[in-house]
Design a protein around this motif. Structure first.
Motif, PDB file in Angstrom:
ATOM      1  N   ARG A  34       0.843  -1.206   0.000  1.00 27.81           N
ATOM      2  CA  ARG A  34       0.000   0.000   0.000  1.00 27.81           C
ATOM      3  C   ARG A  34       0.874   1.251   0.000  1.00 27.81           C
ATOM      4  N   SER A  35       0.335   2.341  -0.519  1.00 24.04           N
ATOM      5  CA  SER A  35       0.961   3.652  -0.337  1.00 24.04           C
ATOM      6  C   SER A  35       0.688   4.096   1.094  1.00 24.04           C
ATOM      7  N   ARG A  36       1.570   4.912   1.652  1.00 24.93           N
ATOM      8  CA  ARG A  36       1.438   5.298   3.057  1.00 24.93           C
ATOM      9  C   ARG A  36       1.900   6.738   3.260  1.00 24.93           C
ATOM     10  N   LEU A  37       1.219   7.449   4.167  1.00 22.42           N
ATOM     11  CA  LEU A  37       1.659   8.759   4.653  1.00 22.42           C
ATOM     12  C   LEU A  37       1.836   8.622   6.161  1.00 22.42           C
ATOM     13  N   SER A  38       3.000   8.942   6.683  1.00 27.84           N
ATOM     14  CA  SER A  38       3.252   8.737   8.106  1.00 27.84           C
ATOM     15  C   SER A  38       2.446   9.703   8.960  1.00 27.84           C
ATOM     16  N   SER A  39       2.177   9.286  10.190  1.00 26.31           N
ATOM     17  CA  SER A  39       1.414  10.127  11.121  1.00 26.31           C
ATOM     18  C   SER A  39       2.176  11.419  11.428  1.00 26.31           C
ATOM     19  N   GLN A  40       3.507  11.325  11.525  1.00 22.48           N
ATOM     20  CA  GLN A  40       4.311  12.521  11.804  1.00 22.48           C
ATOM     21  C   GLN A  40       4.151  13.559  10.692  1.00 22.48           C
ATOM     22  N   CYS A  41       4.142  13.074   9.465  1.00 22.22           N
ATOM     23  CA  CYS A  41       3.985  13.947   8.295  1.00 22.22           C
ATOM     24  C   CYS A  41       2.616  14.641   8.327  1.00 22.22           C
ATOM     25  N   LEU A  42       1.559  13.882   8.631  1.00 24.02           N
ATOM     26  CA  LEU A  42       0.207  14.438   8.668  1.00 24.02           C
ATOM     27  C   LEU A  42       0.071  15.468   9.793  1.00 24.02           C
ATOM     28  N   LYS A  43       0.599  15.126  10.975  1.00 24.40           N
ATOM     29  CA  LYS A  43       0.478  16.040  12.120  1.00 24.40           C
ATOM     30  C   LYS A  43       1.192  17.364  11.857  1.00 24.40           C
ATOM     31  N   ARG A  44       2.377  17.279  11.279  1.00 23.73           N
ATOM     32  CA  ARG A  44       3.135  18.515  11.041  1.00 23.73           C
ATOM     33  C   ARG A  44       2.424  19.401  10.018  1.00 23.73           C
ATOM     34  N   SER A  45       1.880  18.807   8.965  1.00 29.23           N
ATOM     35  CA  SER A  45       1.199  19.615   7.945  1.00 29.23           C
ATOM     36  C   SER A  45      -0.026  20.323   8.536  1.00 29.23           C
ATOM     37  N   ILE A  46      -0.732  19.649   9.448  1.00 29.42           N
ATOM     38  CA  ILE A  46      -1.910  20.258  10.084  1.00 29.42           C
ATOM     39  C   ILE A  46      -1.480  21.333  11.071  1.00 29.42           C
ATOM     40  N   ARG A  47      -0.470  21.011  11.888  1.00 28.27           N
ATOM     41  CA  ARG A  47      -0.005  21.946  12.920  1.00 28.27           C
ATOM     42  C   ARG A  47       0.473  23.260  12.316  1.00 28.27           C
ATOM     43  N   LEU A  48       1.111  23.198  11.148  1.00 28.04           N
ATOM     44  CA  LEU A  48       1.650  24.403  10.528  1.00 28.04           C
ATOM     45  C   LEU A  48       0.711  25.016   9.489  1.00 28.04           C
ATOM     46  N   SER A  49      -0.515  24.522   9.410  1.00 25.87           N
ATOM     47  CA  SER A  49      -1.463  25.001   8.403  1.00 25.87           C
ATOM     48  C   SER A  49      -2.023  26.372   8.766  1.00 25.87           C
ATOM     49  N   ALA A  50      -2.512  27.095   7.756  1.00 26.75           N
ATOM     50  CA  ALA A  50      -3.134  28.406   7.994  1.00 26.75           C
ATOM     51  C   ALA A  50      -4.361  28.255   8.884  1.00 26.75           C
ATOM     52  N   GLU A  51      -5.053  27.119   8.773  1.00 18.35           N
ATOM     53  CA  GLU A  51      -6.256  26.878   9.562  1.00 18.35           C
ATOM     54  C   GLU A  51      -5.943  26.751  11.055  1.00 18.35           C
ATOM     55  N   PHE A  52      -4.722  26.287  11.366  1.00 18.77           N
ATOM     56  CA  PHE A  52      -4.347  26.073  12.769  1.00 18.77           C
ATOM     57  C   PHE A  52      -3.416  27.164  13.295  1.00 18.77           C
ATOM     58  N   LYS A  53      -2.891  28.006  12.384  1.00 21.32           N
ATOM     59  CA  LYS A  53      -1.815  28.932  12.739  1.00 21.32           C
ATOM     60  C   LYS A  53      -2.165  29.862  13.895  1.00 21.32           C
ATOM     61  N   LYS A  54      -3.416  30.341  13.948  1.00 25.41           N
ATOM     62  CA  LYS A  54      -3.801  31.273  15.012  1.00 25.41           C
ATOM     63  C   LYS A  54      -3.756  30.617  16.390  1.00 25.41           C
ATOM     64  N   LEU A  55      -3.847  29.294  16.412  1.00 31.40           N
ATOM     65  CA  LEU A  55      -3.812  28.570  17.679  1.00 31.40           C
ATOM     66  C   LEU A  55      -2.442  27.968  17.968  1.00 31.40           C
ATOM     67  N   LEU A  56      -1.497  28.181  17.065  1.00 31.22           N
ATOM     68  CA  LEU A  56      -0.161  27.587  17.223  1.00 31.22           C
ATOM     69  C   LEU A  56       0.582  28.305  18.346  1.00 31.22           C
ATOM     70  N   PRO A 264       0.260  17.362   2.956  1.00 37.93           N
ATOM     71  CA  PRO A 264       1.718  17.418   3.154  1.00 37.93           C
ATOM     72  C   PRO A 264       2.390  18.130   1.986  1.00 37.93           C
ATOM     73  N   THR A 265       3.545  18.700   2.242  1.00 33.35           N
ATOM     74  CA  THR A 265       4.188  19.565   1.242  1.00 33.35           C
ATOM     75  C   THR A 265       5.228  18.863   0.377  1.00 33.35           C
ATOM     76  N   GLY A 266       5.493  17.570   0.623  1.00 32.15           N
ATOM     77  CA  GLY A 266       6.550  16.870  -0.103  1.00 32.15           C
ATOM     78  C   GLY A 266       6.397  16.933  -1.622  1.00 32.15           C
ATOM     79  N   LYS A 267       7.383  17.509  -2.280  1.00 39.43           N
ATOM     80  CA  LYS A 267       7.476  17.606  -3.754  1.00 39.43           C
ATOM     81  C   LYS A 267       6.219  18.206  -4.391  1.00 39.43           C
TER      82      LYS A 267
END
Length: 321
Positions: A34-56, A264-267
């Protein structure tokens, strides 16, 4: 109470999360690749997103002394000394070149330190006071341990184990561990993975007698429909935010928006795989349940497209349970 978030998201050709060889991450599930996206990758993309930025409210870094001291070389030296007593100084100190005072890449802690910006501000102010290094280290430790009530730290948690050094009693009776209120599964494709190879060239805009490509290379990529699963423990989140129910609710809302709208921002400059989810289900439960086993038998193409079939297979599995 648990807030469970399930998503079906189909990505066009991409390499959002790479392994050590630069290939899209994969895993075996249900006996097939299967193709896979790691949990660390998903969490970081959400944490640094514009939607979450005001709460960062947190910063995770190995350059804590630099963040605390700013551009002041004297304050930086002081911060390094105090953090060393706290047990979060560099593993090895390299001798600086003659006359070099500014922070270098060697002036960083052995591991990442996750602290709130509120804690950084307090330590920065404390650094300007007249206190002994040992007394300041005790106060630094207390600030780092107690100022953690920010959404990203409350969700993601923190595991910080300072090295006990010169100040053995600095961390006495202080707990630096924050239990995460969030669990994130590695996203997996609902179908069998088929990674492919992109053979690409770069042409010279000013060609000479040597006609042809100026650069030739290969890169791997894949296209996959993913099942994503997130679980937020509401009571733990409220506890981590010191019973601030309003901020807890905003945190959940911002997290769901970030999970839905950010990838996620990869490539991405090479593939631009900005595909939103096609199906999202949010449910409230007492016990966590991942529906990944809905895809233990890989989705196959039939009368429906891969997205519709994935949603149907998920729905049928939930109904059967």
């Amino acid at each position: 109470m648990l807030i469970e978030i399930h998503m079906i998201q189909n990505h066009s050709p991409a390499n959002l999360n790479r392994d050590d060889l630069g290939a899209p991450k994969t895993c075996y599930f249900g006996g097939v690749l299967r193709s896979r996206l790691s949990s660390q990758c998903l969490k970081r993309s959400i944490r640094l997103s514009a939607e979450f930025k005001k709460l960062l409210g947190g910063v995770r870094t190995r350059r804590l002394a630099q963040v605390i001291a700013g551009d002041n070389p004297d304050s930086f030296k002081k911060a390094m000394t105090v953090l060393e007593i706290c047990g979060i100084a560099p593993k090895e100190k390299k001798k600086k070149k003659s006359g070099e005072e500014n922070p270098t890449d060697d002036d960083k802690s052995a591991g990442l330190v996750y602290v709130s910006r509120e804690a950084v501000d307090k330590m920065s102010k404390l650094l300007r006071t007249i206190k002994s290094d040992k007394d300041m280290a005790k106060e630094f430790a207390k600030i780092i341990a107690e100022n953690t009530s920010v959404p990203d730290i409350a969700l993601c948690g923190r595991m910080l184990e300072p090295k006990k050094g010169e100040g053995e009693d600095v961390w006495k009776k202080l707990d630096t561990t924050i239990e995460a209120a969030l669990q994130v599964a590695h996203a997996i494709s609902t179908h069998e993975a088929r990674p492919e190879v992109d053979y690409f060239v770069a042409a010279d805009d000013i060609p000479g007698e040597d006609a042809g490509a100026a650069h030739v290379n290969e890169a791997m990529y894949a296209s996959a429909c993913f099942y994503k699963y997130f679980s937020i423990h509401w009571d733990d989140l409220v506890k981590n935010l010191k019973n601030n129910y309003g901020l807890s609710a905003h945190t959940v809302g911002a997290f769901i928006r970030g999970a839905a709208l950010v990838n996620p921002t990869g490539k991405q400059n090479s593939f631009a795989a900005h595909n939103p989810p096609d199906g999202i289900m949010v449910e409230f439960r007492k016990a966590p349940i991942s529906y990944a086993n809905a895809f233990a038998s890989p989705v196959s193409l039939g009368n429906r497209d891969i997205i519709s079939q994935s949603i149907a297979q998920l729905g049928q599995y939930i109904h059967d349970l």
